[in-house]
Design a protein around this motif. Structure first.
Motif, PDB file in Angstrom:
ATOM      1  N   PHE A  20     -29.612   4.370 -15.776  1.00 54.95           N
ATOM      2  CA  PHE A  20     -28.460   3.569 -16.199  1.00 54.95           C
ATOM      3  C   PHE A  20     -27.174   4.119 -15.584  1.00 54.95           C
ATOM      4  O   PHE A  20     -26.231   3.364 -15.307  1.00 54.95           O
ATOM      5  CB  PHE A  20     -28.357   3.549 -17.725  1.00 54.95           C
ATOM      6  CG  PHE A  20     -27.193   2.757 -18.248  1.00 54.95           C
ATOM      7  CD1 PHE A  20     -26.937   1.471 -17.793  1.00 54.95           C
ATOM      8  CD2 PHE A  20     -26.336   3.294 -19.200  1.00 54.95           C
ATOM      9  CE1 PHE A  20     -25.852   0.740 -18.275  1.00 54.95           C
ATOM     10  CE2 PHE A  20     -25.253   2.585 -19.684  1.00 54.95           C
ATOM     11  CZ  PHE A  20     -25.016   1.305 -19.224  1.00 54.95           C
ATOM     12  N   THR A  23     -26.899   2.484 -12.304  1.00 53.22           N
ATOM     13  CA  THR A  23     -26.427   1.109 -12.481  1.00 53.22           C
ATOM     14  C   THR A  23     -24.916   1.085 -12.616  1.00 53.22           C
ATOM     15  O   THR A  23     -24.222   0.263 -11.999  1.00 53.22           O
ATOM     16  CB  THR A  23     -27.065   0.482 -13.731  1.00 53.22           C
ATOM     17  OG1 THR A  23     -28.489   0.543 -13.623  1.00 53.22           O
ATOM     18  CG2 THR A  23     -26.640  -0.967 -13.899  1.00 53.22           C
ATOM     19  N   GLN A  24     -24.383   1.992 -13.422  1.00 58.33           N
ATOM     20  CA  GLN A  24     -22.945   2.071 -13.624  1.00 58.33           C
ATOM     21  C   GLN A  24     -22.215   2.451 -12.332  1.00 58.33           C
ATOM     22  O   GLN A  24     -21.123   1.959 -12.050  1.00 58.33           O
ATOM     23  CB  GLN A  24     -22.631   3.081 -14.720  1.00 58.33           C
ATOM     24  CG  GLN A  24     -23.074   2.673 -16.113  1.00 58.33           C
ATOM     25  CD  GLN A  24     -22.155   1.609 -16.686  1.00 58.33           C
ATOM     26  OE1 GLN A  24     -22.240   0.436 -16.331  1.00 58.33           O
ATOM     27  NE2 GLN A  24     -21.271   2.000 -17.581  1.00 58.33           N
ATOM     28  N   THR A  26     -23.244   1.756  -9.324  1.00 58.53           N
ATOM     29  CA  THR A  26     -23.284   0.576  -8.466  1.00 58.53           C
ATOM     30  C   THR A  26     -22.157  -0.378  -8.823  1.00 58.53           C
ATOM     31  O   THR A  26     -21.471  -0.926  -7.948  1.00 58.53           O
ATOM     32  CB  THR A  26     -24.641  -0.137  -8.598  1.00 58.53           C
ATOM     33  OG1 THR A  26     -25.691   0.759  -8.204  1.00 58.53           O
ATOM     34  CG2 THR A  26     -24.695  -1.382  -7.731  1.00 58.53           C
ATOM     35  N   VAL A 211     -35.073   3.080  -9.498  1.00 56.24           N
ATOM     36  CA  VAL A 211     -33.817   2.808  -8.798  1.00 56.24           C
ATOM     37  C   VAL A 211     -33.971   1.588  -7.890  1.00 56.24           C
ATOM     38  O   VAL A 211     -33.049   0.773  -7.768  1.00 56.24           O
ATOM     39  CB  VAL A 211     -33.364   4.052  -8.004  1.00 56.24           C
ATOM     40  CG1 VAL A 211     -32.121   3.732  -7.172  1.00 56.24           C
ATOM     41  CG2 VAL A 211     -33.068   5.211  -8.941  1.00 56.24           C
ATOM     42  N   GLU A 214     -33.319  -1.369  -9.782  1.00 56.76           N
ATOM     43  CA  GLU A 214     -31.904  -1.653  -9.955  1.00 56.76           C
ATOM     44  C   GLU A 214     -31.360  -2.484  -8.797  1.00 56.76           C
ATOM     45  O   GLU A 214     -30.465  -3.309  -8.974  1.00 56.76           O
ATOM     46  CB  GLU A 214     -31.122  -0.343 -10.063  1.00 56.76           C
ATOM     47  CG  GLU A 214     -31.410   0.429 -11.335  1.00 56.76           C
ATOM     48  CD  GLU A 214     -31.115  -0.389 -12.583  1.00 56.76           C
ATOM     49  OE1 GLU A 214     -29.968  -0.836 -12.747  1.00 56.76           O
ATOM     50  OE2 GLU A 214     -32.039  -0.596 -13.385  1.00 56.76           O
ATOM     51  N   SER A 215     -31.878  -2.255  -7.596  1.00 57.59           N
ATOM     52  CA  SER A 215     -31.416  -3.061  -6.458  1.00 57.59           C
ATOM     53  C   SER A 215     -31.837  -4.517  -6.624  1.00 57.59           C
ATOM     54  O   SER A 215     -31.123  -5.435  -6.184  1.00 57.59           O
ATOM     55  CB  SER A 215     -31.972  -2.487  -5.148  1.00 57.59           C
ATOM     56  OG  SER A 215     -33.377  -2.689  -5.045  1.00 57.59           O
ATOM     57  N   ILE A 217     -32.157  -5.987  -9.585  1.00 61.42           N
ATOM     58  CA  ILE A 217     -31.248  -6.513 -10.607  1.00 61.42           C
ATOM     59  C   ILE A 217     -29.909  -6.884  -9.986  1.00 61.42           C
ATOM     60  O   ILE A 217     -29.274  -7.870 -10.365  1.00 61.42           O
ATOM     61  CB  ILE A 217     -31.065  -5.468 -11.727  1.00 61.42           C
ATOM     62  CG1 ILE A 217     -32.389  -5.286 -12.494  1.00 61.42           C
ATOM     63  CG2 ILE A 217     -29.947  -5.864 -12.675  1.00 61.42           C
ATOM     64  CD1 ILE A 217     -32.360  -4.167 -13.503  1.00 61.42           C
ATOM     65  N   ALA A 218     -29.474  -6.091  -8.986  1.00 66.14           N
ATOM     66  CA  ALA A 218     -28.200  -6.372  -8.320  1.00 66.14           C
ATOM     67  C   ALA A 218     -28.216  -7.744  -7.656  1.00 66.14           C
ATOM     68  O   ALA A 218     -27.186  -8.434  -7.587  1.00 66.14           O
ATOM     69  CB  ALA A 218     -27.895  -5.297  -7.285  1.00 66.14           C
ATOM     70  N   ALA A 290     -28.250   2.639  -4.137  1.00 71.78           N
ATOM     71  CA  ALA A 290     -27.132   2.184  -4.966  1.00 71.78           C
ATOM     72  C   ALA A 290     -26.050   1.516  -4.122  1.00 71.78           C
ATOM     73  O   ALA A 290     -25.499   0.477  -4.503  1.00 71.78           O
ATOM     74  CB  ALA A 290     -26.548   3.368  -5.741  1.00 71.78           C
ATOM     75  N   ALA A 293     -27.261  -1.839  -2.996  1.00 70.33           N
ATOM     76  CA  ALA A 293     -27.212  -2.776  -4.115  1.00 70.33           C
ATOM     77  C   ALA A 293     -25.796  -3.290  -4.348  1.00 70.33           C
ATOM     78  O   ALA A 293     -25.587  -4.475  -4.635  1.00 70.33           O
ATOM     79  CB  ALA A 293     -27.745  -2.107  -5.382  1.00 70.33           C
ATOM     80  N   LYS A 297     -24.620  -7.179  -4.106  1.00 68.89           N
ATOM     81  CA  LYS A 297     -23.893  -7.828  -5.194  1.00 68.89           C
ATOM     82  C   LYS A 297     -22.649  -8.552  -4.690  1.00 68.89           C
ATOM     83  O   LYS A 297     -22.310  -9.642  -5.158  1.00 68.89           O
ATOM     84  CB  LYS A 297     -23.508  -6.772  -6.238  1.00 68.89           C
ATOM     85  CG  LYS A 297     -22.820  -7.337  -7.463  1.00 68.89           C
ATOM     86  CD  LYS A 297     -22.466  -6.241  -8.455  1.00 68.89           C
ATOM     87  CE  LYS A 297     -21.707  -6.821  -9.640  1.00 68.89           C
ATOM     88  NZ  LYS A 297     -21.264  -5.758 -10.588  1.00 68.89           N
TER      89      LYS A 297
END
Length: 400
Positions: A20, A23-24, A26, A211, A214-215, A217-218, A290, A293, A297
């Motif tokens: 997380f 994520t923050q 990013t 991780v 997370e990309s 999710i981006a 990150a 990502a 975004k």
């Protein structure tokens, strides 16, 4: 053959909380694609990843198989959550909260490690505490003083492994080191090297795959409420293709060979090798994902337009950072070849003008071609044989 030591579900839960923070980061970078924003992201993540590595080594030697250990590990998860929540304002109003959360992470780590190393833990716990205090004090300042204190924290982290081993080897450590030493001349660093190879590789591999998630999710965050058109779907597919190619490079080509190298490396030399491969080399790999990502975004909603310099550099720079880390990882473990990925790194950076002069979609196509082409070129070689991994391990051992 080493006894099997698998990553526990609690460790995986811990990793989900830690990610997380990425994520923050990013989000922070996507909101400020400038040298200042990039510098903050690098400092925050480097400090945080140091203690992630500390916990990975901790659970390798002190598995969370007892109630007290589980509760303490969950408490550390809570402290990491505080750090993650404070990431967007770590260089501002949230700096003190970030520092106090990080100090809690460090103190819990030291308390748990005493179960494996007794009072000898002080030789690396105290520098970690000083690092956390430096970050906490930085929360009271703005501008250059804050940046200076963060840099001091980084310096403490980078010199700690060398100091611990030198002090222990010199005999200046006193009786505390004797409590954690298995034999004459063995340092605390050597003792830390007595880690299970399969667990070490699996733990970091799981972190990497989370991780990568997370990309993905981006991509969804970048699309947001935009109508799902053919162009948006195509851009999402291209971004996923690039992420998949980066996944392939490590999990298909490198992970299994890395475990073989670590298994053949004498335990007293694994600490140094793990520091190089899974800290120094993994830092740019994780940061690269990150950064990529963040670029996705900012790009996914502007695929048919000229990109601003920030998003174009983030896309190319993220891929290049990942490749640089992967090349360092392979060099540390003496596995190859390297030339295709080195060429891909240069070509990835060369895609920046494609995004700024043409379109975001064009840059994504170019990056996908670069990575898939590198994998295809590598695929012409036969897969790594066990003998090759054995030779790599022998080279690492001989240079130790």
């Amino acid at each position: 053959m080493e006894s099997e030591h698998r990553v526990s579900t609690l460790e995986l839960f811990f990793d989900l909380v830690f990610v997380f923070t990425i994520t923050q980061l990013t989000v922070l970078l996507a909101d400020d694609l400038s040298p200042r924003g990039a510098g903050q992201v690098v400092l925050i993540f480097t400090v945080l990843f140091w203690m992630y590595g500390g916990y990975a080594h901790l659970t390798n030697q002190v598995p969370p198989d007892r109630t007290v250990r589980r509760v303490l590990l969950m408490s550390a998860m809570g402290a990491f959550m505080v750090c993650a929540l404070a990431v967007p304002t770590a260089f501002g109003a949230g700096g003190i909260a970030f520092g106090l959360g990080y100090l809690s992470v460090v103190l819990i780590h030291g308390a748990l490690f005493t179960q494996a190393h007794g009072r000898g833990v002080l030789w690396f716990a105290l520098p970690n505490v000083l690092c956390a205090l430096s970050v906490t004090v930085a929360g009271f300042f703005d501008g250059l003083p804050a940046w200076g204190l963060w840099m001091l924290a980084l310096l403490l982290q980078f010199v700690t492994p060398m100091v611990v081993q030198r002090v222990a080897a010199s005999g200046a450590a006193g009786p505390e080191v004797a409590e954690v030493s298995d034999g004459p001349g063995q340092t605390v660093g050597d003792q830390l090297g007595g880690m299970n190879a399969a667990h070490l590789v699996e733990r970091h591999g799981l972190l990497l795959i989370i991780v990568f998630g997370e990309s993905v999710i981006a991509i969804g965050i970048g699309v947001g409420s935009l109508p799902l058109s053919v162009g948006i779907a195509g851009g999402a597919f291209l971004a996923l293709t690039i992420a998949s190619a980066m996944w392939w490079m490590y999990f298909v080509r490198d992970e299994g060979r890395a475990e073989e190298v670590f298994e053949r490396t004498p335990t007293e030399r694994r600490f140094k090798l793990a520091m190089v491969a899974y800290y120094y080399a993994f830092l740019p790999m994780l940061l690269g994902i990150a950064v990529f990502a963040a670029g996705v975004k900012k790009t996914i909603g502007h695929l048919g337009e000229h990109l601003h310099t920030g998003p174009a550099v983030a896309l190319a720079g993220g891929v290049a950072l990942y490749l640089a880390g992967d090349l360092a990882f392979r060099a540390a473990l003496r596995i190859g070849p390297a030339r295709y990925r080195a060429a891909a790194l240069v070509l990835a950076l060369a895609t920046v003008p494609v995004g700024t002069s043409w379109t975001g979609a064009g840059q994504l196509v170019a990056l996908a071609c670069v990575l898939v082409g590198a994998l295809a070129a590598e695929g012409r070689r036969s897969p790594a044989e066990p003998a090759e991994a054995a030779a790599a391990a022998e080279a690492v051992t001989g240079s130790g």
